[in-house]
Write a protein that holds these residues in place. Structure first.
Motif, PDB file in Angstrom:
ATOM      1  N   TYR A  42       0.901  -0.963   0.053  1.00 53.53           N
ATOM      2  CA  TYR A  42      -0.095  -0.033  -0.009  1.00 53.53           C
ATOM      3  C   TYR A  42       0.906   1.206   0.069  1.00 53.53           C
ATOM      4  O   TYR A  42       0.538   2.300  -0.792  1.00 53.53           O
ATOM      5  CB  TYR A  42      -0.879   0.104   1.234  1.00 53.53           C
ATOM      6  N   ASN A  75      -7.615   4.446   3.798  1.00 49.25           N
ATOM      7  CA  ASN A  75      -8.532   3.883   2.530  1.00 49.25           C
ATOM      8  C   ASN A  75      -9.600   4.705   2.229  1.00 49.25           C
ATOM      9  O   ASN A  75      -9.800   4.672   0.909  1.00 49.25           O
ATOM     10  CB  ASN A  75      -8.949   2.551   3.264  1.00 49.25           C
ATOM     11  N   ALA A  76     -10.218   5.486   2.983  1.00 45.81           N
ATOM     12  CA  ALA A  76     -11.365   6.173   2.627  1.00 45.81           C
ATOM     13  C   ALA A  76     -10.713   7.425   1.509  1.00 45.81           C
ATOM     14  O   ALA A  76     -11.331   7.722   0.528  1.00 45.81           O
ATOM     15  CB  ALA A  76     -11.955   6.896   3.925  1.00 45.81           C
ATOM     16  N   PHE A  78      -8.063   7.130  -0.101  1.00 49.04           N
ATOM     17  CA  PHE A  78      -7.343   6.472  -1.460  1.00 49.04           C
ATOM     18  C   PHE A  78      -8.666   6.355  -2.459  1.00 49.04           C
ATOM     19  O   PHE A  78      -8.590   6.875  -3.521  1.00 49.04           O
ATOM     20  CB  PHE A  78      -6.827   5.130  -1.248  1.00 49.04           C
ATOM     21  N   GLU A  79      -9.835   5.825  -1.621  1.00 48.87           N
ATOM     22  CA  GLU A  79     -10.931   5.658  -2.694  1.00 48.87           C
ATOM     23  C   GLU A  79     -11.396   7.090  -2.986  1.00 48.87           C
ATOM     24  O   GLU A  79     -12.072   7.249  -4.286  1.00 48.87           O
ATOM     25  CB  GLU A  79     -12.299   5.108  -1.899  1.00 48.87           C
ATOM     26  N   GLU A  80     -11.495   8.195  -2.217  1.00 50.14           N
ATOM     27  CA  GLU A  80     -11.890   9.515  -2.984  1.00 50.14           C
ATOM     28  C   GLU A  80     -10.894   9.733  -3.810  1.00 50.14           C
ATOM     29  O   GLU A  80     -11.338  10.649  -5.033  1.00 50.14           O
ATOM     30  CB  GLU A  80     -11.840  10.510  -1.680  1.00 50.14           C
ATOM     31  N   MET A  82      -9.064   8.141  -6.019  1.00 47.71           N
ATOM     32  CA  MET A  82      -9.289   7.472  -7.445  1.00 47.71           C
ATOM     33  C   MET A  82     -10.597   7.930  -8.213  1.00 47.71           C
ATOM     34  O   MET A  82     -10.711   7.892  -9.299  1.00 47.71           O
ATOM     35  CB  MET A  82      -8.999   5.914  -7.062  1.00 47.71           C
ATOM     36  N   THR A  83     -11.504   8.232  -7.195  1.00 46.25           N
ATOM     37  CA  THR A  83     -12.985   8.384  -7.821  1.00 46.25           C
ATOM     38  C   THR A  83     -12.929   9.806  -8.376  1.00 46.25           C
ATOM     39  O   THR A  83     -13.281   9.993  -9.369  1.00 46.25           O
ATOM     40  CB  THR A  83     -13.979   8.524  -6.492  1.00 46.25           C
TER      41      THR A  83
END
Length: 92
Positions: A42, A75-76, A78-80, A82-83
Motif C-alpha cells: 500500500y 483507505n477512504a 484513497f477511494e476519494e 481514485m474516484t
C-alpha cells in the motif's frame, strides 16, 4: 510529449496533482494488485501515485489527534482520490 496531470481536491481541502501516466502504468497496476497479497505494498501505491512529498502531505492531512493516520482513514482517502481522478479524466 505533453505531460498530462490530474488535479484532485479532497474533501479535507488538500489539493493533489497526479501524473495521468502513472494510472496507465502496468507497474502501478501490479503494485495495486499486490496490496491484496501484502498490505505493505500500500505504501508503494501511494509513492507511485503521489510521490513522496505529496504522500507525506496526505498523511499529515489525515492525522488524528494522536498524530497517527488510521488505515481506515487512508483507505477512504484513497477511494476519494481514485474516484475524483476518474471523474477528472472523464471530464477532460
Amino acid at each position: 510529449m505533453e505531460e498530462k496531470v490530474i488535479n484532485v481536491k479532497l474533501s479535507n481541502g488538500l489539493e493533489l496533482v497526479i501524473d495521468e501516466a502513472v494510472c496507465d502504468d502496468i507497474y502501478f497496476v501490479e503494485t495495486l494488485a499486490a496490496v491484496q497479497e501484502d498490505a505493505l505494498n500500500y505504501v508503494k501505491v501511494f509513492d507511485m501515485l503521489l510521490g513522496k512529498d505529496q504522500k507525506l502531505k496526505l498523511y499529515k492531512s489525515l492525522e488524528d489527534e494522536h498524530g497517527r493516520v488510521p488505515i481506515a482513514t487512508l483507505n477512504a482517502a484513497f477511494e476519494e482520490i481514485m474516484t475524483k481522478a476518474g471523474e477528472e479524466v472523464k471530464n477532460s
